[in-house]
Design a protein around this motif. Structure first.
Motif, short mmCIF file in Angstrom:
data_model
loop_
_atom_site.label_atom_id
_atom_site.label_comp_id
_atom_site.label_asym_id
_atom_site.label_seq_id
_atom_site.Cartn_x
_atom_site.Cartn_y
_atom_site.Cartn_z
N CYS A 240 103.83 60.49 41.06
CA CYS A 240 102.56 61.00 40.55
C CYS A 240 101.84 61.82 41.62
N THR A 241 100.98 62.69 41.16
CA THR A 241 100.16 63.47 42.08
C THR A 241 99.04 62.59 42.63
N GLY A 242 98.37 63.08 43.68
CA GLY A 242 97.28 62.32 44.29
C GLY A 242 96.16 62.03 43.32
N SER A 243 95.79 63.01 42.51
CA SER A 243 94.69 62.81 41.57
C SER A 243 95.06 61.77 40.51
N GLN A 244 96.31 61.80 40.05
CA GLN A 244 96.75 60.82 39.07
C GLN A 244 96.75 59.42 39.67
N LEU A 245 97.20 59.31 40.91
CA LEU A 245 97.23 58.00 41.57
C LEU A 245 95.83 57.43 41.74
N LYS A 246 94.89 58.29 42.08
CA LYS A 246 93.50 57.82 42.21
C LYS A 246 92.99 57.26 40.90
N ALA A 247 93.27 57.98 39.81
CA ALA A 247 92.81 57.52 38.50
C ALA A 247 93.47 56.21 38.10
N ARG B 210 96.86 53.80 50.23
CA ARG B 210 96.60 53.93 51.67
C ARG B 210 97.29 55.15 52.27
N ASP B 211 98.41 55.57 51.65
CA ASP B 211 99.03 56.82 52.09
C ASP B 211 98.12 58.01 51.81
N MET B 212 97.41 57.96 50.69
CA MET B 212 96.47 59.03 50.36
C MET B 212 95.21 58.94 51.20
N ASP B 213 94.72 57.71 51.37
CA ASP B 213 93.47 57.49 52.09
C ASP B 213 93.62 56.26 52.99
N PRO B 214 93.82 56.47 54.31
CA PRO B 214 93.98 55.35 55.24
C PRO B 214 92.82 54.37 55.22
N GLU B 215 91.65 54.83 54.77
CA GLU B 215 90.47 53.98 54.72
C GLU B 215 90.26 53.33 53.36
N PHE B 216 91.28 53.35 52.54
CA PHE B 216 91.16 52.81 51.19
C PHE B 216 90.70 51.35 51.23
N THR C 84 130.43 54.05 57.42
CA THR C 84 130.00 54.19 58.81
C THR C 84 128.51 54.45 58.92
N GLU C 85 127.77 54.46 57.80
CA GLU C 85 126.35 54.81 57.79
C GLU C 85 125.49 53.58 57.50
N ARG C 86 124.20 53.79 57.67
CA ARG C 86 123.23 52.77 57.30
C ARG C 86 121.95 53.45 56.83
N MET C 87 121.24 52.77 55.93
CA MET C 87 119.98 53.28 55.39
C MET C 87 118.92 52.19 55.51
N THR C 88 117.73 52.58 55.89
CA THR C 88 116.65 51.63 56.08
C THR C 88 115.70 51.66 54.89
N ILE C 89 115.47 50.52 54.28
CA ILE C 89 114.44 50.37 53.24
C ILE C 89 113.17 49.94 53.96
N ASP C 90 112.25 50.87 54.16
CA ASP C 90 111.09 50.61 55.02
C ASP C 90 109.76 50.78 54.30
N SER C 91 109.77 50.79 52.98
CA SER C 91 108.52 50.92 52.22
C SER C 91 108.73 50.38 50.81
N TRP C 92 107.64 50.08 50.14
CA TRP C 92 107.73 49.61 48.76
C TRP C 92 108.21 50.72 47.84
N VAL C 93 107.86 51.96 48.15
CA VAL C 93 108.34 53.09 47.36
C VAL C 93 109.86 53.17 47.42
N ARG C 94 110.39 53.07 48.62
CA ARG C 94 111.84 53.14 48.80
C ARG C 94 112.53 51.93 48.16
N LYS C 95 111.92 50.77 48.27
CA LYS C 95 112.50 49.56 47.68
C LYS C 95 112.56 49.67 46.16
N ARG C 96 111.45 50.11 45.54
CA ARG C 96 111.45 50.23 44.08
C ARG C 96 112.49 51.24 43.61
N THR C 97 112.65 52.33 44.36
CA THR C 97 113.64 53.34 44.01
C THR C 97 115.05 52.78 44.14
N TYR C 98 115.32 52.10 45.25
CA TYR C 98 116.64 51.52 45.48
C TYR C 98 116.97 50.49 44.40
#
Length: 438
Positions: free
Chosen positions: A240-247, A283-289, A345-359
């Protein structure tokens, strides 16, 4: 003897051709397609000729599966769909599928419209796997446009099979996310679909309390449908866009904590993970959320992370506490429990909730073939920003494998060590018991 005549000798009475056997329809039949090491093992056994024969056999089975999706027998159609699913989940078949995309799409459409229950579930899952195989181009978009109205009708039909509605509620969302991530021209379409997901299930029926303050009473199957819908909605929030996420955050974050009181553990977990995801996105959109009811929410999350209610099953409590410890850290400390996925021979890091939900969403469909797709599927690699596939030569793969005999020795040694440790523990326990008696 040509292959077609040789195969026809399998037929039953009057020389009729049997489309496929139960063995052909099983996952085991196609399990040899599960990794890059297949080519090496085939080459070891028969070289290029052996590899070519194996490829011909696989393509023959797939053609039979495709033909069998229009069989009069529901059991035959179900087996054919399952066979195609197993193949697409465990091997890259772009060239084969691309040439037969319209035929496969028509078969999926027919099974969705005329099939029942499990057949519709299999067809819905196959639709998602088909798009994962085709990638983010025009071919997947055409599949999506063809099947989207049918998915919508099944989902909105209260009289439709509940399992089919559950499958439909999660099936094309990874494809929508794919369009949103990989093609900016489709962001508008993805956003509309995101809003459609939220309205099409009339989520207020289970997200929000009745006017008298009570929560709706739902049967387990309907609760599972709603859980799938919530997870789908969470996945689509990530594009979603920033404005949609805020809403969305302003409107729904205050109401989502009510689902933490649901009787179903999977719904509670889905709600908790969605809350953590929303906090991360905000918090990604607004660190002071800041969230007005932050302290009551943390208290509720903490109670779930330390839940000791006797009326709940031990396995449910164990799973719930594990998840909500991570959710609580996300809300309180902005921390995420990092996970590393290793493949070849590779590795991938799941380091966020966004990445976890996608995985988790893509793993829902490809299952045990996820590591293979991470390694070889260009679309999946694009989604997770892994770059082009890394080519690994046969010598490197062979050096990474241990022989069956070595594995047997290792397992035997591990079993012996466990046995010794358990016997020592039992001896101590017996000694303590005897001393107590004395």
């Amino acid at each position: 003897m040509p292959r077609s005549k040789k195969r026809s000798s399998r037929g039953g009475q009057h020389g009729a051709v049997q489309p496929f056997s139960d063995e052909d329809a099983s996952i085991e039949t196609l399990s040899h397609c599960s990794s890059f090491s297949d080519a090496m093992s085939v080459a070891e056994e028969g070289g290029e000729a052996g590899e070519e024969t194996a490829q011909e056999d696989l393509q023959y089975k797939l053609k039979v599966f495709i033909d069998s999706t229009v069989d009069k027998s529901a059991k035959t159609r179900q087996g054919a769909l399952d066979g195609l699913k197993a193949a697409m989940a465990t091997r890259i078949l772009y060239e084969f599928i691309s040439d037969r995309r319209m035929t496969i799409t028509d078969s999926i459409e027919r099974c969705l419209k005329k099939g029942k229950g499990q057949e519709q579930c299999a067809a819905a899952s196959l639709a998602c796997l088909l798009c994962i195989q085709l990638g983010s181009g025009i071919e997947s978009e055409e599949v999506f446009k063809t099947l989207k109205p049918i998915f919508k009708n099944i989902l909105l039909d209260g009289a439709a099979n509940i399992q089919a509605r559950q499958a439909v509620s999660i099936c094309l969302d990874p494809v929508i996310k794919m369009f949103g991530l990989l093609n900016s021209a489709k962001k508008e379409m993805s956003s509309r679909c995101q809003l459609f997901i939220f309205s099409k299930l009339n989520m207020c029926k289970y997200l929000y309390e009745h006017t008298d303050g009570s929560r709706p009473s739902l049967n387990p199957q309907t609760t599972l449908l709603h859980t799938n819908a919530l997870l789908s909605w969470a996945l689509l929030l990530t594009i979603c866009t920033g404005s949609q996420l805020k809403a969305v955050t302003h409107k729904h974050l205050p109401k989502l904590p009510r689902l933490l009181e649901n009787d179903d553990v999977n719904m509670r977990i889905a709600a908790g993970e969605t809350i953590a995801l929303l906090f991360e996105l905000a918090r990604d959109m607004d660190p002071e959320f800041e969230y007005d009811d932050w302290e009551p929410l943390c208290d509720k999350l903490n109670s779930l992370a330390t839940d000791c209610n006797k009326h709940r099953a031990k396995t449910d409590k164990r799973k719930q506490r594990s998840v909500f410890r991570d959710v609580l850290k996300a809300v309180e400390e902005r921390n995420f429990q990092t996970e590393t996925i290793r493949f070849s021979t590779e590795r991938m890091t799941i380091d966020s909730w966004v990445r976890k939900r996608t995985y988790d969403a893509f793993r829902e469909f490809v299952g045990s073939g996820m590591n293979y797709h991470l390694q070889a599927n260009e679309f999946i690699r694009d989604v997770f920003e892994l770059g082009p596939p890394v080519l690994v030569d046969a010598a490197t793969l062979k050096s990474m494998k241990i022989s069956r005999f070595e594995r047997h020795l290792y397992n035997a040694a591990a079993f012996k060590a466990r046995t010794k440790a358990r016997n020592k523990f039992r001896d101590k326990r017996v000694d303590v018991g005897e001393s107590d008696v004395v």
